[in-house]
Design a protein around this motif. Sequence first.
Motif, PDB file in Angstrom:
ATOM      1  N   THR A   3      -4.321   9.350   3.338  1.00 15.38           N
ATOM      2  CA  THR A   3      -3.405   8.919   4.387  1.00 15.38           C
ATOM      3  C   THR A   3      -3.828   7.571   4.951  1.00 15.38           C
ATOM      4  O   THR A   3      -5.012   7.232   4.952  1.00 15.38           O
ATOM      5  N   ILE A   4      -2.839   6.840   5.428  1.00 20.88           N
ATOM      6  CA  ILE A   4      -3.061   5.597   6.170  1.00 20.88           C
ATOM      7  C   ILE A   4      -2.109   5.633   7.356  1.00 20.88           C
ATOM      8  O   ILE A   4      -0.903   5.853   7.188  1.00 20.88           O
ATOM      9  N   GLY A  61      -1.009   5.472  -5.363  1.00 21.09           N
ATOM     10  CA  GLY A  61      -2.187   6.074  -4.764  1.00 21.09           C
ATOM     11  C   GLY A  61      -3.235   5.003  -4.571  1.00 21.09           C
ATOM     12  O   GLY A  61      -3.036   3.849  -4.953  1.00 21.09           O
ATOM     13  N   ALA A  62      -4.349   5.388  -3.968  1.00 23.89           N
ATOM     14  CA  ALA A  62      -5.404   4.417  -3.697  1.00 23.89           C
ATOM     15  C   ALA A  62      -6.740   5.126  -3.560  1.00 23.89           C
ATOM     16  O   ALA A  62      -6.791   6.326  -3.290  1.00 23.89           O
ATOM     17  N   PHE A  63      -7.803   4.367  -3.753  1.00 20.21           N
ATOM     18  CA  PHE A  63      -9.133   4.867  -3.453  1.00 20.21           C
ATOM     19  C   PHE A  63      -9.977   3.692  -2.997  1.00 20.21           C
ATOM     20  O   PHE A  63      -9.638   2.532  -3.222  1.00 20.21           O
ATOM     21  N   LEU A  78      -0.093   9.237   1.365  1.00 18.86           N
ATOM     22  CA  LEU A  78       0.130   8.452   0.154  1.00 18.86           C
ATOM     23  C   LEU A  78       0.363   9.384  -1.029  1.00 18.86           C
ATOM     24  O   LEU A  78      -0.233  10.455  -1.098  1.00 18.86           O
ATOM     25  N   PRO A  79       1.206   8.968  -1.974  1.00 17.38           N
ATOM     26  CA  PRO A  79       1.345   9.774  -3.196  1.00 17.38           C
ATOM     27  C   PRO A  79       0.000   9.802  -3.919  1.00 17.38           C
ATOM     28  O   PRO A  79      -0.764   8.846  -3.852  1.00 17.38           O
ATOM     29  N   ASN A  80      -0.294  10.893  -4.581  1.00 18.06           N
ATOM     30  CA  ASN A  80      -1.642  11.039  -5.112  1.00 18.06           C
ATOM     31  C   ASN A  80      -1.750  11.462  -6.571  1.00 18.06           C
ATOM     32  O   ASN A  80      -2.832  11.412  -7.119  1.00 18.06           O
ATOM     33  N   VAL A  96       0.838  -1.205   0.000  1.00 21.09           N
ATOM     34  CA  VAL A  96       0.000   0.000   0.000  1.00 21.09           C
ATOM     35  C   VAL A  96       0.868   1.247   0.000  1.00 21.09           C
ATOM     36  O   VAL A  96       0.631   2.181  -0.770  1.00 21.09           O
ATOM     37  N   PHE A  97       1.901   1.274   0.824  1.00 20.07           N
ATOM     38  CA  PHE A  97       2.729   2.473   0.916  1.00 20.07           C
ATOM     39  C   PHE A  97       3.649   2.652  -0.284  1.00 20.07           C
ATOM     40  O   PHE A  97       4.186   3.729  -0.496  1.00 20.07           O
TER      41      PHE A  97
END
Length: 86
Positions: A49-50, A34-36, A55-57, A29-30
């Motif tokens: 953020t986690i 990015g993530a959604f 997180l890169p976006n 994940v890190f």
Amino acid sequence: PGISRLQVLELAADLGIKVHQTEFNRDFVFSAEGAFVTSTPYCMLPVSTIDQQILPNETAREIYNNLAEAWEQKIDFPWRQQLSRA
């Protein structure tokens, strides 16, 4: 899969966005661009953020915006405007 997740997977395929589904750990994940997340009440939301780690976006934001715009066009409803009011 849930309704919102299935919708995102279908839209990604329509837009030619490569999707890779697998189990993952924290390190993965890190290291992601990015993530959604998807959910019925909010359709999908970008993850910024986690555990207080940002997180890169940039890439994720572009993908998110493309998917969200396609979703809004498909259902003819500007759901992102609703998020800004929540």
